[in-house]
Each structure stands twice: as C-alpha cells, then as structure tokens.
Design a protein around this motif. Structure first.
Motif, PDB file in Angstrom:
ATOM      1  N   UNK A   1      29.374  33.118  28.330  1.00  0.00           N
ATOM      2  CA  UNK A   1      30.661  32.775  28.729  1.00  0.00           C
ATOM      3  C   UNK A   1      31.541  33.392  27.632  1.00  0.00           C
ATOM      4  N   UNK A   2      31.215  33.445  26.338  1.00  0.00           N
ATOM      5  CA  UNK A   2      32.183  34.146  25.321  1.00  0.00           C
ATOM      6  C   UNK A   2      32.422  35.548  25.505  1.00  0.00           C
ATOM      7  N   UNK A   3      31.756  36.323  26.608  1.00  0.00           N
ATOM      8  CA  UNK A   3      31.932  37.725  26.862  1.00  0.00           C
ATOM      9  C   UNK A   3      32.614  37.802  28.121  1.00  0.00           C
ATOM     10  N   UNK A   4      32.639  36.593  28.887  1.00  0.00           N
ATOM     11  CA  UNK A   4      33.421  36.643  30.240  1.00  0.00           C
ATOM     12  C   UNK A   4      34.771  36.357  30.352  1.00  0.00           C
ATOM     13  N   UNK A   5      35.597  37.113  31.125  1.00  0.00           N
ATOM     14  CA  UNK A   5      36.809  36.973  31.334  1.00  0.00           C
ATOM     15  C   UNK A   5      37.186  36.701  32.868  1.00  0.00           C
ATOM     16  N   UNK A   6      38.054  35.673  33.135  1.00  0.00           N
ATOM     17  CA  UNK A   6      38.504  35.313  34.403  1.00  0.00           C
ATOM     18  C   UNK A   6      39.680  36.103  34.761  1.00  0.00           C
ATOM     19  N   UNK A   7      39.813  37.044  35.837  1.00  0.00           N
ATOM     20  CA  UNK A   7      40.901  37.744  36.166  1.00  0.00           C
ATOM     21  C   UNK A   7      41.551  37.382  37.564  1.00  0.00           C
ATOM     22  N   UNK A   8      42.642  37.842  37.928  1.00  0.00           N
ATOM     23  CA  UNK A   8      43.178  37.700  39.347  1.00  0.00           C
ATOM     24  C   UNK A   8      42.974  39.006  39.949  1.00  0.00           C
ATOM     25  N   UNK A   9      41.632  38.945  40.377  1.00  0.00           N
ATOM     26  CA  UNK A   9      41.000  40.185  41.129  1.00  0.00           C
ATOM     27  C   UNK A   9      40.723  41.311  40.520  1.00  0.00           C
ATOM     28  N   UNK A  10      39.965  42.319  41.139  1.00  0.00           N
ATOM     29  CA  UNK A  10      39.349  43.565  40.394  1.00  0.00           C
ATOM     30  C   UNK A  10      40.461  44.174  40.134  1.00  0.00           C
ATOM     31  N   UNK A  11      41.360  44.592  40.950  1.00  0.00           N
ATOM     32  CA  UNK A  11      42.467  45.464  40.569  1.00  0.00           C
ATOM     33  C   UNK A  11      43.220  45.303  39.491  1.00  0.00           C
TER      34      UNK A  11
END
Length: 456
Positions: free
Chosen positions: A154-164
């Motif tokens: 989880x500390x390497x993971x970022x939640x983003x608003x889509x792949x683009x």
C-alpha cells in the motif's frame, strides 16, 4: 461547408465539437442538407485525434443534428432534433468492455454507492482526500494488485483518476521536453497525446505477433539512449499482442542494463486467464505499473492504481497529481474498494472475459479468411487489410456506411504504419448488433478500394 471549431467551455473535446456544430445550425451558419467535412479533415483542423471526431459525430447523430448516408457522407438533417438514435452509427472505435448481464452494473452501482453513504464513515467519501488516495483505498488496491504483481504494498500504491491522468503525471514527473520515449511502432494514442503536450520524442520499436522486439529495444538504447519505455504487455492496444514470459525477462534485463525506466500500462491483464510475470516483478526498481478499472469493470469509475518502484516515488507522483487532478473521485474509489473486498470486481472481470470470448468467436466466424490478430479474452481486434486497401480509405468508407473504426494512423509512431484498423467489439449493446456491424464491414472489404479505377 461547415468550418470546424470547438466550444471552449465544453466539459470534453468531443462535446465541444458537437456543441459548436449545434450552435452553428441554430444560428443559420450551416444549412439543412449541407455535407460535413470528412472526419480526418475535422481532426486536422482542430488538432484532435480521429476517435474524438468519431465520438462527436456519433453524438451529433444521437441528438438528431446530422445523418450519415451510405456512400455519400454526413449531412445536416432537414429537421434537427428528430428521433434520438435514429440511424445512429455503430461505434466500433471506442475500446470499452462489454457489460455482462451479471454483475448488472446498473443495479449494483447505485446499491453500492447507497451502502457507502449509509455507513458510519460514509461522509468521508464526500470529502477531499490525500493525493495518494485514502489509506483504505490504497490497502485495497495493493491487495488486488498482489494477484498480478507479487510484493505490491500500500505504501507504494497511488489511487488516481484514471490511467490517462496517471500517464500524464508520470511523464511530467520522470521526463523533460526533448527526452526520448521508446514505444511500439503503433501504440496507445493517449501516449501520443501526452508526448505532444510535453514535448517528448517518441521512438518506434519494431513489433511482431508477440509485441516489441527486445533486440530492437537494445539497439535503440545504444543509439538514442531513451529515458523510458512505455508498453502494454497484455493484449496490446492496438495489436492485441501479449508479451510472453521470456520476452518480458529480456526487456527487463535490457532496461536494467541501460538504466531505462518502464511504464507498464496493463489494463487488460485481469481479463486473461493465464498469469504472466509483470515487469513490476521482474524489474521493480525501474517500473511504474498502471492498473485501471476501465477495461475490467467500467470506465465510469474513473479509477486507476499506480504501483511505484518505492514509497518515496509514490509520494513524488502524488505531488504531481496534486497540482493537476488533485485526487481520485472519492466515491468511485470507495466503491472500487468495496467491490475488491466483496469480490465484485473479480466477478466483473470474469463476466467481461466470458462475453469477450463469445464476441471474439463471432468475429472469427465472420472474418474467416481475413488477416487479423485477436486475443480470445480481449475486446478488440487488429484487422490487417487486403493489399488493395489503405486504412484511411477503408475507415472513411466504413464511416459513410455508419460504422466507426480506427485506422492505424491514429496509433502510429513510425511514419509508415501497416494498413490496418482496430475494431472494438465491446460497445455494441448486444451480439446481434455486433454481428450485423461486423458482417457489414466484411462486405465492405470485398468492394473495390476507393482509389481503384476501372480499366478501359
């Protein structure tokens, strides 16, 4: 003839095109019966890609502003605003997954959102979040990613608003104008758009039926010293190629030897029954792994996860995201977390995979004898045209017949792409409509090419 322009205040570019056309019709600047310019001419005039124009004209037909006439083109209707959807073209250009009957998205999406908002912590899903994503969402994402990337944390993971959005932010973080980015000779148009915006130099790599060639990648590393390699290792868009395990290892070895960073854009991996080692496993210190939910669930969520090489790199990416999109949509992220926990996300992937198999089988039967590449679990195919056809001409002919497909030029990094088109099978509402459209395309291929001349 209508002079294409955009309404700058529109939410999306394709809507800006439609709004501009509608305004010109209402103001009398365009008359009933006028023929619109070809799609390619509109794209060139506005500096947008062909798929954006295709979406715009599809929406214009849905609004009843225009109609397509086989063999002639697209014309302004005599009575704009007629029956919505009447004569609307079949869009085989947008690479959207088919929606399975189960899980039923229209039923479970509102149910899931209602359950989140009714929970004790539901109000938090309507607040601003950290640009890395809420801790619960990062933990769920890491858990889901572990199924394809061993060691995801989880500390390497970022939640983003889509792949683009993730791709744009990664290029802004890792590269500077003029830097060389290696990619397949044909590649995802979203990368081309980012490169144009950020002044990056795309360097094409030769490909075969299994993807990019490691020897070509190494030769490019010696000649032009690329900073980064972008690739879609599973069910490549547009070629449908999947890199086998040994080739992935070779690419990781070359990248490590020359210190080239990797962006592994892997939206289709959840649809494949066979698990292959991710580049994020083979070269974790170099690889940024992007996993969107758009292809294995629905693009409506606008959620993707990025696995960074290390926790510090994840924070650096979040800093860039904070200055652009700020955060992923909190309700969508919370819904994705809920679906990961209760298995719904995996059920979506399984349902889409099964529907893709049915649609690909249909395509095989209709396109028998034609030269095309496809993955039985993916939702697009790459049709290499007979020698007499040019891809742009065939796409124009299909457009006039009410069928939207994408020519190779939309994906091309090299100056002379193959004469091929991408056909997406997912957006058709059912297999009957898809069968009709594919049968029509097969019939068009049998016609003389537009440039052919009768021998006298």
């Amino acid at each position: 003839m209508w002079r294409p322009h955009l309404v700058a205040t529109a939410r999306l570019k394709y809507l800006g095109i439609v709004d501009a056309l509608e305004a010109d019709i209402q103001a009398g600047r365009v008359s009933a019966g006028e023929r619109l310019p070809p799609q390619r001419a509109i794209a060139e005039a506005l500096g947008v890609d062909l798929t954006t124009v295709t979406r715009a004209l599809n929406e214009a037909q849905r609004r009843g502003l225009v109609s397509a006439q086989v063999g002639r083109g697209t014309f302004v209707r005599d009575e704009p605003g007629g029956d919505e959807g009447a004569g609307a073209p079949l869009d085989l250009s947008m690479n959207i997954p088919p929606q399975p009957s189960e899980p039923d998205l229209r039923r479970i999406l509102p149910q899931g959102l209602a359950a989140i908002l009714a929970s004790p912590s539901g109000a938090l899903a309507m607040h601003y979040q950290e640009s890395t994503g809420a801790p619960a969402d990062r933990a769920a994402a890491a858990s889901w990613l572990t199924g394809r990337v061993a060691g995801a944390a989880s500390d390497r993971t970022v939640v983003t608003s889509g792949a683009q959005a993730a791709l744009f932010a990664l290029c802004a973080l890792l590269l500077r104008p003029g830097d060389v980015v290696a990619a397949g000779a044909v590649t995802y148009p979203g990368l081309k758009a980012v490169a144009a915006q950020q002044g990056l130099a795309l360097a094409p790599l030769a490909m075969d039926g299994e993807g990019i060639l490691p020897d070509g990648f190494e030769a490019l590393c010696r000649e032009r010293a690329p900073k980064l390699l972008y690739l879609i290792p599973s069910i490549d868009n547009p070629t449908t190629a999947t890199l086998p395990a040994d080739r992935r290892r070779e690419i990781a070895t070359v990248a490590r030897r020359y210190g080239v960073m990797l962006i592994e854009d892997d939206p289709y991996a959840p649809l494949r029954s066979e698990r292959l080692p991710a580049l994020a496993e083979l070269a974790p210190e170099l690889t940024w792994h992007i996993a969107t939910l758009s292809k294995c669930a629905t693009p409506a969520l606008r959620v993707a996860y990025v696995l960074a090489p290390n926790p510090t790199a994840a924070i650096r990416l979040a800093t860039v995201l904070r200055s652009s999109v700020l955060m992923a949509p909190p309700l969508s992220a919370a819904l994705a977390t809920r679906w990961i926990a209760d298995g719904t996300l995996d059920d979506f992937a399984a349902g889409i995979r099964a529907e893709n198999r049915q649609r690909q089988s249909l395509a095989v039967s209709i396109f028998s004898g034609l030269d095309f590449a496809a993955d039985p679990e993916g939702h697009h195919l790459w049709l290499r045209l007979p020698q007499r056809w040019r891809a742009a001409e065939f796409a124009d002919l299909a457009e006039r017949a009410g069928l939207a497909i994408v020519p190779a030029s939309a994906f091309a990094v090299s100056p002379h792409p193959a004469e091929a088109v991408r056909i997406s099978l997912g957006i058709a509402p059912d297999r009957g409509v898809l069968e009709e459209g594919l049968t029509q395309l097969s019939g068009l291929l049998a016609q003389p090419a537009l440039g052919a001349r009768a021998v006298v």
